[in-house]
Design an enzyme around this catalytic site. Sequence first.
Site, short mmCIF file in Angstrom:
data_model
loop_
_atom_site.label_atom_id
_atom_site.label_comp_id
_atom_site.label_asym_id
_atom_site.label_seq_id
_atom_site.Cartn_x
_atom_site.Cartn_y
_atom_site.Cartn_z
N CYS A 66 -7.75 -10.64 1.30
CA CYS A 66 -7.74 -10.24 2.71
C CYS A 66 -7.82 -11.46 3.64
CB CYS A 66 -8.91 -9.31 2.99
SG CYS A 66 -8.95 -8.84 4.72
N CYS B 285 -14.97 -3.44 0.01
CA CYS B 285 -13.56 -3.70 0.35
C CYS B 285 -13.07 -4.91 -0.47
CB CYS B 285 -13.44 -3.98 1.84
SG CYS B 285 -14.13 -5.58 2.28
N ARG C 236 -1.70 7.10 9.55
CA ARG C 236 -1.91 6.51 8.22
C ARG C 236 -2.08 7.60 7.17
NH1 ARG C 236 -3.67 1.21 8.27
NH2 ARG C 236 -2.74 0.07 9.99
N ARG D 179 0.86 -1.20 0.00
CA ARG D 179 0.00 0.00 0.00
C ARG D 179 0.89 1.24 0.00
NH1 ARG D 179 -3.80 0.27 5.08
NH2 ARG D 179 -4.85 -1.49 4.08
N CYS E 172 -16.12 -8.38 6.35
CA CYS E 172 -16.07 -8.65 7.79
C CYS E 172 -16.38 -7.35 8.52
CB CYS E 172 -14.70 -9.23 8.20
SG CYS E 172 -13.44 -7.98 8.50
N LYS F 239 -5.74 7.71 12.21
CA LYS F 239 -6.18 8.19 10.90
C LYS F 239 -6.61 9.65 10.96
CE LYS F 239 -7.37 3.62 9.31
NZ LYS F 239 -8.40 2.70 8.79
N CYS G 32 -13.73 -1.62 6.51
CA CYS G 32 -12.80 -0.91 5.62
C CYS G 32 -13.48 -0.03 4.58
CB CYS G 32 -11.88 -1.92 4.94
SG CYS G 32 -10.83 -2.79 6.12
N LYS H 260 -3.30 1.87 14.77
CA LYS H 260 -3.34 2.82 13.65
C LYS H 260 -4.01 4.13 14.05
CE LYS H 260 -5.93 -0.40 11.54
NZ LYS H 260 -6.74 -1.12 10.55
FE1 SRM Z 1 -8.86 -1.72 6.49
C1 SRM Z 1 -7.45 -4.33 8.11
C2 SRM Z 1 -8.08 -3.06 3.53
C3 SRM Z 1 -9.58 1.23 4.99
C4 SRM Z 1 -10.54 -0.76 9.30
N1 SRM Z 1 -7.85 -3.38 5.93
C5 SRM Z 1 -7.30 -4.30 6.76
C6 SRM Z 1 -6.46 -5.32 5.97
C7 SRM Z 1 -5.06 -4.82 5.93
C8 SRM Z 1 -6.56 -6.79 6.45
C9 SRM Z 1 -5.57 -7.29 7.45
O1 SRM Z 1 -5.35 -6.65 8.50
O2 SRM Z 1 -5.04 -8.38 7.21
C10 SRM Z 1 -7.17 -5.19 4.59
C11 SRM Z 1 -6.35 -5.58 3.38
C12 SRM Z 1 -7.25 -6.22 2.36
C13 SRM Z 1 -6.61 -6.46 1.06
O3 SRM Z 1 -6.56 -7.65 0.65
O4 SRM Z 1 -6.18 -5.53 0.42
C14 SRM Z 1 -7.71 -3.79 4.67
N2 SRM Z 1 -8.72 -1.02 4.63
C15 SRM Z 1 -8.48 -1.76 3.52
C16 SRM Z 1 -8.72 -0.97 2.26
C17 SRM Z 1 -7.80 -1.34 1.11
C18 SRM Z 1 -10.19 -1.16 1.86
C19 SRM Z 1 -10.63 -0.59 0.55
O5 SRM Z 1 -11.59 -1.13 0.02
O6 SRM Z 1 -10.08 0.38 0.05
C20 SRM Z 1 -8.55 0.45 2.82
C21 SRM Z 1 -7.14 0.95 2.76
C22 SRM Z 1 -7.04 2.36 3.25
C23 SRM Z 1 -5.70 3.00 3.06
O7 SRM Z 1 -5.35 3.31 1.92
O8 SRM Z 1 -5.04 3.28 4.05
C24 SRM Z 1 -8.97 0.24 4.26
N3 SRM Z 1 -9.80 -0.03 7.08
C25 SRM Z 1 -10.10 1.04 6.27
C26 SRM Z 1 -11.07 1.87 6.90
C27 SRM Z 1 -11.71 3.11 6.30
C28 SRM Z 1 -10.97 4.37 6.59
O9 SRM Z 1 -9.89 4.36 7.19
O10 SRM Z 1 -11.47 5.42 6.23
C29 SRM Z 1 -11.36 1.30 8.13
C30 SRM Z 1 -12.43 1.80 9.13
C31 SRM Z 1 -12.00 2.99 9.90
C32 SRM Z 1 -11.24 2.58 11.11
O11 SRM Z 1 -10.03 2.47 11.01
O12 SRM Z 1 -11.87 2.31 12.14
C33 SRM Z 1 -10.55 0.11 8.23
N4 SRM Z 1 -8.93 -2.39 8.39
C34 SRM Z 1 -9.74 -1.89 9.38
C35 SRM Z 1 -9.63 -2.72 10.54
C36 SRM Z 1 -10.36 -2.51 11.89
C37 SRM Z 1 -9.51 -1.78 12.85
C38 SRM Z 1 -10.13 -1.73 14.23
O13 SRM Z 1 -10.26 -0.64 14.76
O14 SRM Z 1 -10.46 -2.77 14.78
C39 SRM Z 1 -8.74 -3.77 10.21
C40 SRM Z 1 -8.30 -4.93 11.10
C41 SRM Z 1 -7.07 -4.63 11.86
O15 SRM Z 1 -6.49 -3.56 11.76
O16 SRM Z 1 -6.69 -5.51 12.62
C42 SRM Z 1 -8.33 -3.53 8.85
FE1 SF4 Z 2 -10.68 -7.42 4.93
FE2 SF4 Z 2 -12.67 -7.03 6.60
FE3 SF4 Z 2 -11.26 -4.95 5.72
FE4 SF4 Z 2 -12.88 -6.20 4.09
S1 SF4 Z 2 -13.51 -5.10 5.95
S2 SF4 Z 2 -10.76 -5.64 3.64
S3 SF4 Z 2 -12.76 -8.30 4.76
S4 SF4 Z 2 -10.49 -6.56 6.98
#
Ligand code: SRM
Ligand code: SF4
Length: 578
Positions: free
Chosen positions: A448, A442, A152, A83, A487, A222, A491, A220
């Site tokens: 993922c 997502c 981030r 990323r 899930c 943000k 995201c 993280k």
């Molecule tokens: Fe996310 C984890 C993809 C935005 C909350 N996110 C992940 C991971 C890295 C899975 C992992 O930990 O193994 C995913 C990778 C999937 C893949 O195969 O690419 C993933 N997140 C994404 C992206 C690519 C989704 C998308 O459709 O674009 C976004 C990348 C953003 C970036 O460029 O930095 C992405 N993730 C978000 C957002 C939205 C936002 O930030 O505006 C959230 C919700 C806001 C927040 O942070 O609360 C988000 N991602 C999570 C979480 C839950 C964190 C928590 O508080 O519990 C995880 C799980 C974790 O971190 O353990 C996670």
């Molecule tokens: Fe993976 Fe869950 Fe984030 Fe979708 S919402 S990219 S399934 S961690």
Amino acid sequence: MSLDPTPEIATETPKLSPVEGIKSASRFLRGSIAEELHSGENHFSEDSKQLLKFHGSYQQEDRDARKNRSKAGVGKAYMFMIRLKLPGGKLTPAQYLAMDEICEKYANGTIRLTTRQSIQFHGILMPNLKNSIAAMNDALVSTLGACGDVNRNVVTCPAPTGDPVRVQMQQLTEDIAAHLAPRAGNKAYHEIWLNGEKVDTGVGSGEIEPIYGNVYLPRKFKTGFAMPHDNCTDLLAQCLGYLAVIENGKPVGYNVYVGGGQGTTNSKPDTYPLLAQPIAYVDPDEVVFTAEAVAKLYRDHGYRDDRKRARIKYLMHDWGVEKFRDVFAKDYFQKPLRAPKDLAITGVDLHLGWHKQADGKLFIGVSVENGRIKDEGNYRLRSALRAIVSKFQCIVRISTQQDILLGDIATSDKAAIDAMLTEYGIPRHENLSMVQKWSMACPAIPTCGLAITESERSLPALVDQLEVVLKDLQLDNEPISMRMTGCPNGCARPFQSEVGLVGRGGTKYTMYIGGDSYGRRLNFELQDSVPIEQVTPKLKAIFQSFKAERQNAELFGSYCHRVGIDKLLALIGPPNGK
Ligand code: SRM
Ligand code: SF4
């Protein structure tokens, strides 16, 4: 301005999570990544896997291949996601073209735009990891801090209009990104991926981590910017948000919001989405200092025992706004806080189609279904973008809706670009349905590791069905935001949309409803474990009721919020649809 003296980092944290130990022993994010990278293995150890995230990469496996490989007893098909760190989603033409080349040479031939204005590459094999990251840095794009327990990607409105508010927000976005970038970690990054070479990616360098300390943040962090009339970044989902206060078209200051976040865990009822709360008003020249102060408060007080509750949103929730403000003002901001200005969020612009820039040039926003830039059959989006960017040298901006904006286009080139989009099979945004434009998913399966259902691959079929239903009901001009995730980590920010579909397992989803297309309200759980084939009939029943009963120009989410869960449940029947 810098914070001095710095309060001591709390040392009496009860039973630290294992990741805390990995971070503190890592020698500023080095660990044994370099050694393992050259070990000839196809994957990293558990400790390195954690540290790798700070460098912008996730170790994944090809989940489509999992079953057969397991049957054949050949172990996982490891691969990596990388990323970018792309403040405000901004790329020069040369940088975009370099990323296009990298996706072909090292990844799976697609570019994935993210919900935080970045780019992800999927399917990179371990022997190509170093070359990929080096190639990105050759184009002066870093991946450091794109993931991991640091600040981030900072988000802001991507529209290159050239108006003073957006220009200032983009500059502050870059300033915060640079100021909160790991410093010692940057040195480690260069050692590992760039053979110690110092490339000017604007992220600074040094031997200590003056802001984070050697354990970095608890989780993280943000940051984002928005304007009251255009909350296209979902400000209230940010850990730290700045809402511009505008007078006579100029940015005079910012309301500061803290404590937003989406992620939840099914097995942990003490996890939930929360909206950021307003804590203060600051001048533009206090914005970077404020970000440092909030990050330091989080560093010192965020929970380091349970990673599921380590986000700043839980600290804000548990303390309450008043205590948060007190501690922040006394120990970190070190002066009295000014009350936030009275401001309301009133809109969201997707920035699609043609628009004028202040300098007379044009930009065009192109809708990208679920952020995936690819060539598939007659739809050749990747080729179209490559051809247009290289011919017209357009600047590139990525939106938090996973769309792409091309800017700095001469008015005389508009017709040629329109013709090229048509030639490559890219529909004009006027011909796309509202539900497609307002939807996001997502990546989920196949990449993922946390996905329990499909998302990016299953949303398009659902959108097709909903297009028919909405057209029949003459609701096809409604901006209904629909977001799906594989899930509950959230995201695609599904807990702030009008319709949220959150993976529950197999082909079942939890349905959320009643959010706000402008991102001002959380939605509520309507029904759990709904089979995907039941989603359209259930939504149809609610759309019919909305059409019959909406008041004035009430939006769909507002209608659902007003009529409430009991009425909606009566409309949709039980989860299995019987
Ligand atoms: Fe996310 C984890 C993809 C935005 C909350 N996110 C992940 C991971 C890295 C899975 C992992 O930990 O193994 C995913 C990778 C999937 C893949 O195969 O690419 C993933 N997140 C994404 C992206 C690519 C989704 C998308 O459709 O674009 C976004 C990348 C953003 C970036 O460029 O930095 C992405 N993730 C978000 C957002 C939205 C936002 O930030 O505006 C959230 C919700 C806001 C927040 O942070 O609360 C988000 N991602 C999570 C979480 C839950 C964190 C928590 O508080 O519990 C995880 C799980 C974790 O971190 O353990 C996670
Ligand atoms: Fe993976 Fe869950 Fe984030 Fe979708 S919402 S990219 S399934 S961690």
